[in-house]
Design an enzyme around this catalytic site. Structure first.
Site, mmCIF file in Angstrom:
data_model
loop_
_atom_site.group_PDB
_atom_site.id
_atom_site.type_symbol
_atom_site.label_atom_id
_atom_site.label_comp_id
_atom_site.label_asym_id
_atom_site.label_seq_id
_atom_site.Cartn_x
_atom_site.Cartn_y
_atom_site.Cartn_z
ATOM 1 N N CYS A 1 0.921 -1.126 0.214
ATOM 2 C CA CYS A 1 -0.307 -0.646 0.369
ATOM 3 C C CYS A 1 0.557 1.403 -0.142
ATOM 4 O O CYS A 1 1.584 1.832 -1.008
ATOM 5 C CB CYS A 1 -1.046 -0.100 1.005
ATOM 6 S SG CYS A 1 -3.189 1.233 0.872
ATOM 7 N N HIS B 1 -3.957 -4.844 -0.340
ATOM 8 C CA HIS B 1 -2.612 -5.964 1.178
ATOM 9 C C HIS B 1 -3.420 -6.865 0.846
ATOM 10 O O HIS B 1 -4.516 -7.684 1.116
ATOM 11 C CB HIS B 1 -4.093 -5.285 2.555
ATOM 12 C CG HIS B 1 -3.644 -3.635 2.869
ATOM 13 N ND1 HIS B 1 -3.051 -3.218 4.213
ATOM 14 C CD2 HIS B 1 -4.352 -2.343 2.122
ATOM 15 C CE1 HIS B 1 -2.842 -1.883 3.863
ATOM 16 N NE2 HIS B 1 -4.037 -2.098 2.839
ATOM 17 N N GLU C 1 -1.724 -9.273 3.097
ATOM 18 C CA GLU C 1 -2.336 -9.811 4.993
ATOM 19 C C GLU C 1 -3.441 -10.034 5.019
ATOM 20 O O GLU C 1 -3.775 -10.624 6.139
ATOM 21 C CB GLU C 1 -1.589 -9.045 6.005
ATOM 22 C CG GLU C 1 -2.543 -7.395 5.937
ATOM 23 C CD GLU C 1 -1.768 -6.858 5.107
ATOM 24 O OE1 GLU C 1 -2.153 -5.526 5.605
ATOM 25 O OE2 GLU C 1 -1.328 -6.976 3.808
#
Length: 436
Positions: free
Chosen positions: A5, A93, A95
């Site tokens: 990001c 993202h 994760e």
């Protein structure tokens, strides 16, 4: 290096690329297409994949020697890489659970590209954590504030395993907890965790301090300061106390302070950063580097009951941040009752374990209704239910319409002063999980 990001944008700017603001922002679900068969995306389908975005700016031009690895419908560079220097960036993202194949991407980065070794286990974490606690504490006494939530319950269980009778746990009933929590939590700690608990009923004290306060940040600060005052009074009565233990998690650190770099402070009332030096206690935060899903895994490894490990998260300021507007005894009672009725319906329908967090919010508006033969002008309850993995991002839960109908009917029929129920369908980002 993997920039995620803002990390990708910073990498692009520093390496000679171009970052600019677009007219179209991306918050929440987006779709990317992987334009190259790159080792970073080994085993990931090339076609459009659902990912989680959170950005306004984007990379308009990659730096020299970088290649575009993925694109989305809104940005020309959703991923980039320089294989010679092993620098990579993702605008989305990986994760979070809402990114398809996100964990595969992180696995590919760690092992083929970084040559890392997977040696960390929760069992080894427990061994190291207990050894570190014993080394740090020595023969001193530790006081721990518990709320009945997952984080504080797990940290109390870990500390009890490590130092036994050198631990004293204090439970402050702020009067802003779920219905009957003031009775249920001390009983649960004694019967199921084997940990004695000193319980302090301080509801009137907190409500008096909150009288007339509407601003959510002011509510959080008042509750935080008052909690510390009540807790400090109790802790001073325990001889030999040198440490204060807290269930601080890594998301608390990220969202509470601008820890490193330009990240914004999202919430002021977390465990971190609020303790006065006057307490004269050293801080003990053994969960500080863990995410919520890891804390739950830790609780299971410690043998804690499932109902303690898999409870829905509850905010530190309690129901004060689920009452939009002034916090009054009547407002607290309305939210407690609505929340209790909602939970009964959710558990009866078998949905409790399928959502990350679910709660009722009292809105500062009134709406016209018809109840019986009379026109009413009463309050609105908003229901919030989200799915998540670690609380850092979340999506609204797609609950069955029948269940939502049962919840609405139950609340309107049984909570005096409520004539309308609405359902929140906002993801995080752009919204937070809590309303305040």
């Amino acid at each position: 290096m993997l920039g995620i990001c803002y990390g990708m944008q910073a990498m692009a700017a520093l390496e000679g690329g171009k970052v600019g603001g677009g007219t179209r922002r991306e918050y929440g679900e987006a779709h990317v297409h992987y334009v190259t068969n790159h080792p970073l995306f080994r085993g990931v389908p090339a076609g459009p994949q659902s990912v989680w975005m959170s950005h306004g700016d984007h990379v308009e031009r990659v730096p020299p020697d970088f290649s575009v690895l993925a694109q989305s419908t809104s940005v020309p560079v959703a991923a980039m890489g320089d294989d010679t220097r092993r620098l990579y960036g993702l605008q989305f993202h990986p994760e979070v659970m809402h990114t398809q194949h996100g964990r595969d991407i992180l696995h590919n980065f760690l092992f083929p590209l970084c040559d890392a070794h997977a040696e960390w286990t929760m069992g080894s974490f427990i061994e190291r954590a207990i050894a570190k606690i014993r080394e740090t504490v020595g023969t001193a006494h530790v006081v721990c504030g518990v709320s009945g939530g997952v984080d504080s319950s797990v940290v109390a269980t870990l500390l009890h395993r490590a130092i036994g009778d050198q631990l004293s746990c204090i439970f402050v009933d702020t009067g802003l907890l779920r219905k009957k929590e003031g009775e249920n939590i001390p009983r649960f700690f004694a019967q199921h965790l084997g940990i004695p608990l000193q319980s302090i009923a301080a509801g009137p004290r907190f409500l008096a301090r909150l009288a007339g306060v509407v601003d959510p940040e002011e509510k959080r600060k008042i509750i935080g300061h008052e909690f510390i005052a009540v807790f400090e009074e109790a802790a001073r009565q325990i001889p030999g106390v040198e440490f204060l233990a807290q269930g601080t998690l890594y998301p608390d650190v990220i969202e509470s302070v601008s820890f490193k770099g330009p990240s914004a402070t999202i919430k002021s009332h977390h465990n971190v950063g609020g303790l006065p030096e006057a307490m004269g206690l050293r801080l003990l935060e053994p969960l500080r580097e863990l995410f919520k899903d890891e804390v739950r895994q830790l609780g299971e490894e410690l043998g804690m009951p499932r109902e303690a490990v898999w409870r829905h998260p509850f905010p530190g300021p309690g129901l004060a941040v689920r009452i939009l507007g002034a916090v009054t005894p009547r407002a607290v009672a309305m939210v407690q009752e609505a929340d209790d009725l909602m939970m009964d319906e959710v558990k009866r329908a078998g949905w409790y374990d399928h959502v990350w967090q679910m709660f009722a919010v009292l809105l500062p508006v009134q709406t016209v209704g018809v109840m019986g033969d009379a026109r009413t002008y009463e309050h609105v309850i908003a229901i919030r239910a989200v799915t998540s993995h670690d609380g850092m991002t979340a999506d609204w839960a797609k609950l069955p319409a029948e269940l939502l109908g049962c919840i609405s009917n139950s609340i309107i029929n049984e909570v005096t002063g409520v004539n309308r129920v609405v359902y929140d369908i906002t993801s995080k980002p752009p919204g937070t999980i809590e309303w305040e």
